[in-house]
Design a protein around this motif. Structure first.
Motif, mmCIF file in Angstrom:
data_model
loop_
_atom_site.group_PDB
_atom_site.id
_atom_site.type_symbol
_atom_site.label_atom_id
_atom_site.label_comp_id
_atom_site.label_asym_id
_atom_site.label_seq_id
_atom_site.Cartn_x
_atom_site.Cartn_y
_atom_site.Cartn_z
ATOM 1 N N ARG A 271 0.826 -1.209 0.000
ATOM 2 C CA ARG A 271 0.000 0.000 0.000
ATOM 3 C C ARG A 271 0.860 1.259 0.000
ATOM 4 N NH1 ARG A 271 -4.807 -1.439 4.416
ATOM 5 N NH2 ARG A 271 -5.696 -3.227 3.257
ATOM 6 N N THR A 272 1.941 1.237 0.767
ATOM 7 C CA THR A 272 2.788 2.419 0.874
ATOM 8 C C THR A 272 3.484 2.749 -0.449
ATOM 9 O OG1 THR A 272 3.203 1.899 3.213
ATOM 10 C CG2 THR A 272 4.716 3.442 2.142
ATOM 11 N N LEU A 273 3.935 1.713 -1.149
ATOM 12 C CA LEU A 273 4.714 1.918 -2.367
ATOM 13 C C LEU A 273 3.870 1.870 -3.637
ATOM 14 C CD1 LEU A 273 7.808 -0.287 -1.474
ATOM 15 C CD2 LEU A 273 7.430 2.124 -0.995
ATOM 16 N N ALA A 274 2.562 1.746 -3.473
ATOM 17 C CA ALA A 274 1.675 1.634 -4.633
ATOM 18 C C ALA A 274 1.833 2.774 -5.637
ATOM 19 C CB ALA A 274 0.220 1.532 -4.173
ATOM 20 N N PRO A 275 1.943 4.050 -5.216
ATOM 21 C CA PRO A 275 2.094 5.130 -6.213
ATOM 22 C C PRO A 275 3.340 4.963 -7.083
ATOM 23 C CG PRO A 275 1.461 6.043 -4.085
ATOM 24 C CD PRO A 275 1.780 4.596 -3.852
ATOM 25 N N ALA A 276 4.462 4.607 -6.461
ATOM 26 C CA ALA A 276 5.698 4.441 -7.233
ATOM 27 C C ALA A 276 5.592 3.242 -8.175
ATOM 28 C CB ALA A 276 6.880 4.265 -6.277
ATOM 29 N N VAL A 277 5.047 2.138 -7.686
ATOM 30 C CA VAL A 277 4.904 0.945 -8.524
ATOM 31 C C VAL A 277 3.942 1.214 -9.669
ATOM 32 C CG1 VAL A 277 4.136 -1.454 -8.568
ATOM 33 C CG2 VAL A 277 5.469 -0.616 -6.629
ATOM 34 N N ASP A 278 2.846 1.908 -9.397
ATOM 35 C CA ASP A 278 1.879 2.243 -10.445
ATOM 36 C C ASP A 278 2.512 3.116 -11.530
ATOM 37 O OD1 ASP A 278 -0.037 0.795 -9.133
ATOM 38 O OD2 ASP A 278 -1.043 2.527 -8.243
ATOM 39 N N LYS A 279 3.360 4.021 -11.108
ATOM 40 C CA LYS A 279 4.049 4.882 -12.078
ATOM 41 C C LYS A 279 4.942 4.057 -12.999
ATOM 42 C CE LYS A 279 7.317 8.752 -12.384
ATOM 43 N NZ LYS A 279 8.114 9.755 -11.616
ATOM 44 N N ALA A 280 5.677 3.107 -12.413
ATOM 45 C CA ALA A 280 6.555 2.254 -13.208
ATOM 46 C C ALA A 280 5.744 1.379 -14.166
ATOM 47 C CB ALA A 280 7.411 1.387 -12.288
ATOM 48 N N VAL A 281 4.642 0.801 -13.678
ATOM 49 C CA VAL A 281 3.791 -0.042 -14.511
ATOM 50 C C VAL A 281 3.205 0.758 -15.669
ATOM 51 C CG1 VAL A 281 1.653 -1.377 -14.575
ATOM 52 C CG2 VAL A 281 3.243 -1.677 -12.666
ATOM 53 N N ALA A 282 2.729 1.951 -15.375
ATOM 54 C CA ALA A 282 2.132 2.789 -16.417
ATOM 55 C C ALA A 282 3.155 3.140 -17.491
ATOM 56 C CB ALA A 282 1.562 4.061 -15.792
ATOM 57 N N ARG A 283 4.368 3.433 -17.067
ATOM 58 C CA ARG A 283 5.399 3.804 -18.031
ATOM 59 C C ARG A 283 5.782 2.613 -18.908
ATOM 60 N NH1 ARG A 283 9.992 7.580 -15.561
ATOM 61 N NH2 ARG A 283 10.792 5.634 -14.684
ATOM 62 N N LEU A 284 5.815 1.426 -18.318
ATOM 63 C CA LEU A 284 6.101 0.223 -19.110
ATOM 64 C C LEU A 284 4.963 -0.084 -20.076
ATOM 65 C CD1 LEU A 284 7.680 -2.180 -16.450
ATOM 66 C CD2 LEU A 284 8.835 -1.195 -18.436
ATOM 67 N N ASN A 285 3.728 0.098 -19.622
ATOM 68 C CA ASN A 285 2.575 -0.189 -20.476
ATOM 69 C C ASN A 285 2.552 0.691 -21.720
ATOM 70 O OD1 ASN A 285 1.617 -2.222 -18.827
ATOM 71 N ND2 ASN A 285 0.233 -0.887 -17.682
ATOM 72 N N THR A 286 3.024 1.923 -21.594
ATOM 73 C CA THR A 286 3.028 2.824 -22.749
ATOM 74 C C THR A 286 3.997 2.360 -23.830
ATOM 75 O OG1 THR A 286 4.720 4.260 -21.752
ATOM 76 C CG2 THR A 286 2.398 4.814 -21.322
ATOM 77 N N THR A 287 4.958 1.521 -23.462
ATOM 78 C CA THR A 287 5.920 1.011 -24.448
ATOM 79 C C THR A 287 5.485 -0.322 -25.046
ATOM 80 O OG1 THR A 287 7.243 -0.209 -22.806
ATOM 81 C CG2 THR A 287 7.766 2.117 -23.139
ATOM 82 N N GLY A 288 4.346 -0.846 -24.584
ATOM 83 C CA GLY A 288 3.875 -2.129 -25.073
ATOM 84 C C GLY A 288 4.415 -3.320 -24.324
ATOM 85 N N PHE A 289 5.111 -3.095 -23.214
ATOM 86 C CA PHE A 289 5.646 -4.201 -22.442
ATOM 87 C C PHE A 289 4.495 -4.986 -21.808
ATOM 88 C CE2 PHE A 289 7.253 -6.103 -18.504
ATOM 89 C CZ PHE A 289 8.395 -6.744 -18.959
ATOM 90 N N PRO A 290 4.507 -6.330 -21.891
ATOM 91 C CA PRO A 290 3.405 -7.144 -21.348
ATOM 92 C C PRO A 290 3.479 -7.263 -19.818
ATOM 93 C CG PRO A 290 5.082 -8.582 -22.262
ATOM 94 C CD PRO A 290 5.521 -7.162 -22.565
ATOM 95 N N THR A 291 3.220 -6.180 -19.137
ATOM 96 C CA THR A 291 3.392 -6.125 -17.685
ATOM 97 C C THR A 291 2.553 -7.176 -16.974
ATOM 98 O OG1 THR A 291 3.660 -3.739 -17.965
ATOM 99 C CG2 THR A 291 3.463 -4.555 -15.720
ATOM 100 N N ALA A 292 1.258 -7.256 -17.329
ATOM 101 C CA ALA A 292 0.361 -8.192 -16.648
ATOM 102 C C ALA A 292 0.792 -9.640 -16.887
ATOM 103 C CB ALA A 292 -1.070 -7.977 -17.121
ATOM 104 N N THR A 293 1.207 -9.951 -18.118
ATOM 105 C CA THR A 293 1.618 -11.319 -18.443
ATOM 106 C C THR A 293 2.849 -11.732 -17.652
ATOM 107 O OG1 THR A 293 0.724 -11.087 -20.686
ATOM 108 C CG2 THR A 293 2.314 -12.861 -20.307
ATOM 109 N N VAL A 294 3.836 -10.849 -17.572
ATOM 110 C CA VAL A 294 5.055 -11.151 -16.829
ATOM 111 C C VAL A 294 4.744 -11.317 -15.346
ATOM 112 C CG1 VAL A 294 7.313 -10.261 -16.120
ATOM 113 C CG2 VAL A 294 6.573 -10.046 -18.500
ATOM 114 N N ALA A 295 3.874 -10.460 -14.810
ATOM 115 C CA ALA A 295 3.504 -10.573 -13.398
ATOM 116 C C ALA A 295 2.815 -11.909 -13.117
ATOM 117 C CB ALA A 295 2.591 -9.412 -13.009
ATOM 118 N N GLU A 296 1.910 -12.299 -14.006
ATOM 119 C CA GLU A 296 1.217 -13.585 -13.832
ATOM 120 C C GLU A 296 2.190 -14.758 -13.916
ATOM 121 O OE1 GLU A 296 -1.804 -13.667 -16.779
ATOM 122 O OE2 GLU A 296 -3.028 -12.100 -15.834
ATOM 123 N N THR A 297 3.164 -14.650 -14.798
ATOM 124 C CA THR A 297 4.164 -15.718 -14.938
ATOM 125 C C THR A 297 4.966 -15.880 -13.654
ATOM 126 O OG1 THR A 297 4.362 -15.308 -17.323
ATOM 127 C CG2 THR A 297 6.157 -16.505 -16.263
#
Length: 343
Positions: free
Chosen positions: A119-145
């Motif tokens: 919960r504390t680090l959610a803003p920073a992690v969300d920022k990183a995820v959003a930036r990766l998503n804009t490049t087409g990186f399969p963030t959700a797939t890698v996380a599930e793996t």
């Protein structure tokens, strides 16, 4: 924090090449700028290796700056460019996935701490995820793996099957690197993922037995796993050697060479390997000293090549020896410091 990979060393005194130091400090500076000063502590050698993978000296020139100590002499750092931004984002996402996994798969005190951290680090992690998503990186797939690791281990697989989720995730991470998008880098990442998982299993063997947790060594004998690590490391090194002539290739090869010297020996048990690893790390932290009036230091065991002992000199010459201990690799009877710049 330290990763599986080892920092490269020059032929004498274990001096880290400027390019590696510049990438390490540049990544720390980038994370400080993007996510806050606390994120510096997430940097390790594996994330630095990822940053170095997509480096281009023409596209991402360095700048003179200090890193952790503002009073230190400025040195060249590489903190701009998509390659270092990508490594920073991956590092933050890995932390988020780790916290999610711990919140479901640990004892209650650790679950509580993981939930608070998530919960504390959610803003920073969300920022990183959003930036990766804009490049087409399969963030959700890698996380599930990665999160599927626990489910895979419940089926009690052998070492090769157990390492698959980590290997697949690392393969995707290296293949999708904006500066290194290729099948060859995917193979490098896949091999690295296997080696990291197996090395972690080797380290945790004793504690996993005590806690009655799954460990692939339960189904794959230690000598067999050691042979698998040796073959996989050879593939890892061969893939790096097959890379085109890029500016960072020499440094990447030095990383591979240093890392190879740390892989457990065939005749070692996990307990013996871990004991030797702790002794070596203690010796490296206490035994390496810089001369007070020139750019010299004591040579350490990681700088040498074979046999039984390594030597260092208080005046730039080989006049002092440090006992490496029985069975240690990577040492020689005398390690001269001819490369030191003493006057």
């Amino acid at each position: 924090m330290f990763g599986f990979l080892q920092a490269p060393a020059a032929p004498c005194c274990g001096r880290t090449p400027d390019l590696w130091r510049g990438q390490f400090c540049g990544l720390a500076t980038r994370m400080h700028h993007d996510f806050g000063s606390w994120s510096r502590f997430l940097i390790n050698r594996d994330s630095t290796f990822l940053a170095l993978a997509g480096f281009s000296d023409q596209e991402h020139p360095p700048r003179l700056s200090t890193c952790c100590n503002p009073l230190a002499k400025p040195k060249l750092i590489y903190d701009t460019g998509r390659h270092v931004e990508y490594a920073a984002d991956i590092t933050l996402c890995a932390l988020g996935i780790k916290l999610r996994d711990d919140a479901c798969d640990e004892t209650w005190p650790r679950r509580l701490l993981a939930k608070i951290g998530e919960r504390t680090l959610a803003p920073a992690v969300d920022k990183a995820v959003a930036r990766l998503n804009t490049t087409g990186f399969p963030t959700a797939t890698v996380a599930e793996t990665i999160l599927s690791q626990h489910e895979v281990e419940q089926s009690q697989p052998d070492a090769l099957g157990a390492a698959n989720p980590t290997a697949q995730a690392y393969g995707t991470i290296f293949e999708q690197h904006p500066g290194a998008n290729s099948l060859q880098w995917r193979n490098i990442g896949t091999s690295l993922g296997k080696l990291i998982y197996w090395d972690d299993a080797w380290r945790d063997w004793t504690s996993d037995l005590r806690r009655k947790r799954f460990n692939p060594l339960s189904h794959t004998p230690a000598p067999e796993l050691r042979e698998m690590m040796a073959h996989e490391f050879q593939d890892f090194q061969n893939q790096i050697e097959a890379l085109p002539d890029i500016p960072q290739k020499a440094t990447l090869l030095q990383v591979a060479t240093q890392t190879g010297s740390q892989i457990p020996q065939v005749n070692e048990t996990p307990e013996q390997a871990e004991k030797k690893r702790r002794r070596r790390e203690k010796r490296e932290s206490e035994g390496r000293k810089w001369h007070d009036w020139c750019d010299c230091c004591y040579c350490d065991c990681t700088s040498c090549s074979s046999s039984a002992r390594c030597c260092g000199g208080s005046s730039g010459k080989a006049d002092a020896c440090f006992d490496c201990g029985p069975g240690d690799s990577g040492c020689i009877d005398c390690c001269p410091c001819d490369g030191c710049s003493c006057s």
